[in-house]
Scaffold this motif. Sequence first.
Motif, PDB file in Angstrom:
ATOM      1  N   GLY A 168       9.891  16.911   9.425  1.00 43.18           N
ATOM      2  CA  GLY A 168       9.670  15.897  10.437  1.00 43.18           C
ATOM      3  C   GLY A 168       8.771  14.753  10.021  1.00 43.18           C
ATOM      4  O   GLY A 168       8.413  13.909  10.860  1.00 43.18           O
ATOM      5  N   VAL A 169       8.410  14.694   8.759  1.00 42.76           N
ATOM      6  CA  VAL A 169       7.553  13.621   8.253  1.00 42.76           C
ATOM      7  C   VAL A 169       8.335  12.810   7.230  1.00 42.76           C
ATOM      8  O   VAL A 169       8.892  13.363   6.278  1.00 42.76           O
ATOM      9  CB  VAL A 169       6.274  14.181   7.594  1.00 42.76           C
ATOM     10  N   ARG A 170       8.408  11.506   7.430  1.00 42.28           N
ATOM     11  CA  ARG A 170       9.087  10.624   6.485  1.00 42.28           C
ATOM     12  C   ARG A 170       8.035   9.877   5.669  1.00 42.28           C
ATOM     13  O   ARG A 170       7.052   9.373   6.224  1.00 42.28           O
ATOM     14  CB  ARG A 170       9.976   9.620   7.214  1.00 42.28           C
ATOM     15  N   VAL A 171       8.252   9.833   4.349  1.00 43.96           N
ATOM     16  CA  VAL A 171       7.327   9.146   3.451  1.00 43.96           C
ATOM     17  C   VAL A 171       8.084   8.056   2.706  1.00 43.96           C
ATOM     18  O   VAL A 171       9.068   8.334   2.016  1.00 43.96           O
ATOM     19  CB  VAL A 171       6.691  10.125   2.441  1.00 43.96           C
ATOM     20  N   LEU A 172       7.643   6.826   2.875  1.00 46.64           N
ATOM     21  CA  LEU A 172       8.202   5.687   2.166  1.00 46.64           C
ATOM     22  C   LEU A 172       7.212   5.287   1.071  1.00 46.64           C
ATOM     23  O   LEU A 172       6.007   5.194   1.320  1.00 46.64           O
ATOM     24  CB  LEU A 172       8.414   4.503   3.119  1.00 46.64           C
ATOM     25  N   VAL A 173       7.728   5.044  -0.139  1.00 45.96           N
ATOM     26  CA  VAL A 173       6.861   4.764  -1.277  1.00 45.96           C
ATOM     27  C   VAL A 173       7.350   3.537  -2.026  1.00 45.96           C
ATOM     28  O   VAL A 173       8.544   3.412  -2.327  1.00 45.96           O
ATOM     29  CB  VAL A 173       6.814   5.957  -2.275  1.00 45.96           C
ATOM     30  N   GLU A 174       6.433   2.644  -2.322  1.00 46.94           N
ATOM     31  CA  GLU A 174       6.701   1.530  -3.229  1.00 46.94           C
ATOM     32  C   GLU A 174       5.799   1.711  -4.440  1.00 46.94           C
ATOM     33  O   GLU A 174       4.579   1.836  -4.309  1.00 46.94           O
ATOM     34  CB  GLU A 174       6.403   0.192  -2.570  1.00 46.94           C
ATOM     35  N   ARG A 175       6.402   1.750  -5.639  1.00 44.32           N
ATOM     36  CA  ARG A 175       5.651   1.953  -6.874  1.00 44.32           C
ATOM     37  C   ARG A 175       5.877   0.777  -7.817  1.00 44.32           C
ATOM     38  O   ARG A 175       6.990   0.258  -7.911  1.00 44.32           O
ATOM     39  CB  ARG A 175       6.099   3.239  -7.590  1.00 44.32           C
ATOM     40  N   TRP A 176       4.827   0.399  -8.525  1.00 42.38           N
ATOM     41  CA  TRP A 176       4.949  -0.627  -9.541  1.00 42.38           C
ATOM     42  C   TRP A 176       3.830  -0.459 -10.559  1.00 42.38           C
ATOM     43  O   TRP A 176       2.870   0.274 -10.333  1.00 42.38           O
ATOM     44  CB  TRP A 176       4.940  -2.018  -8.924  1.00 42.38           C
ATOM     45  N   ILE A 177       3.977  -1.143 -11.684  1.00 42.58           N
ATOM     46  CA  ILE A 177       2.979  -1.059 -12.751  1.00 42.58           C
ATOM     47  C   ILE A 177       2.397  -2.442 -13.013  1.00 42.58           C
ATOM     48  O   ILE A 177       3.151  -3.414 -13.176  1.00 42.58           O
ATOM     49  CB  ILE A 177       3.580  -0.494 -14.050  1.00 42.58           C
ATOM     50  N   GLU A 178       1.084  -2.530 -13.025  1.00 41.68           N
ATOM     51  CA  GLU A 178       0.411  -3.756 -13.430  1.00 41.68           C
ATOM     52  C   GLU A 178       0.280  -3.696 -14.951  1.00 41.68           C
ATOM     53  O   GLU A 178      -0.495  -2.898 -15.487  1.00 41.68           O
ATOM     54  CB  GLU A 178      -0.949  -3.861 -12.753  1.00 41.68           C
TER      55      GLU A 178
END
Length: 282
Positions: free
Chosen positions: A203-213
């Motif tokens: 019942g838990v939704r996790v949205l993730v945005e990943r990037w590299i500096e």
Amino acid sequence: MARGVPAQRVPAQARDDRRHRPPQGDAGEAVAAARAAGVSWWEQFFDEEYLVLYAPVLDAERTEREVAACASLLRLAGGMRVLDLCCGTGRHAIPLQRRGMRVTGVDSSRKLLAKAAERADRVGAYPSWVLGDARSVPLKAGAFDAAICLFNSIGYGTDAEALAMLREARRCSRQLLLETVHRDEHVRNAGPGGVFEWAERDGVRVLVERWIEAVPGVSRATFRIQREGQSDVVRDFRHRLYTATELVAMLRKAGFERIECYGDYDRRAFAIDSPLFLAHAR
């Protein structure tokens, strides 16, 4: 009912009275208010929501494999003293205690240490828990037969702070098992425009945005945790990505002379596409 962190049960000969806790890391954009209040980003990140984000990948089978490898690589035997730096919820400390070692877990998160105490109660194995900073451990020099620092626990602040943590491990113990991600593997799997992911569990939704500096070599992520009828919870994450070359150089600078590098807990040779960096430093 969740309890607070129990009183320290660290043997007197292992205690130290140092309590210096310098600030670590730069707060991310999502926690600018915390930065203004003098709180580092990781002090908010490692709480109950951290378990929601990472519990699915930290299953019992994986933990047992890692603990068995620790015991083998470090040649641990019953009664030996083991220091678990950044121990979190005791995922490695408790199984090692059950194997007969005398484990002390150090972590700066009071909430994660409370979870560790609960887990220890459930299985009847009781490491000593210390609320403290891995960069300035309140324990005496040479008090441990081995130290471990596992699951990407290095790189949340500056390079100087990472080195300080390794020096503390060397001060407390003659050998260290260090496990972390490494830059080569991260860059190999990263897109130039970042990566977007989502998952749903219980019942838990996790949205993730990943990037590299690229220039500072920092892996960044923004997690958005969504529950029905509740406001979104947003967590910002930043992790300095080191190459194997940089990690070995830091270990040597920290005082370790003999360093064996592996690409996984099965002791495969390290390569640029290895899933992780594992070093046994002595």
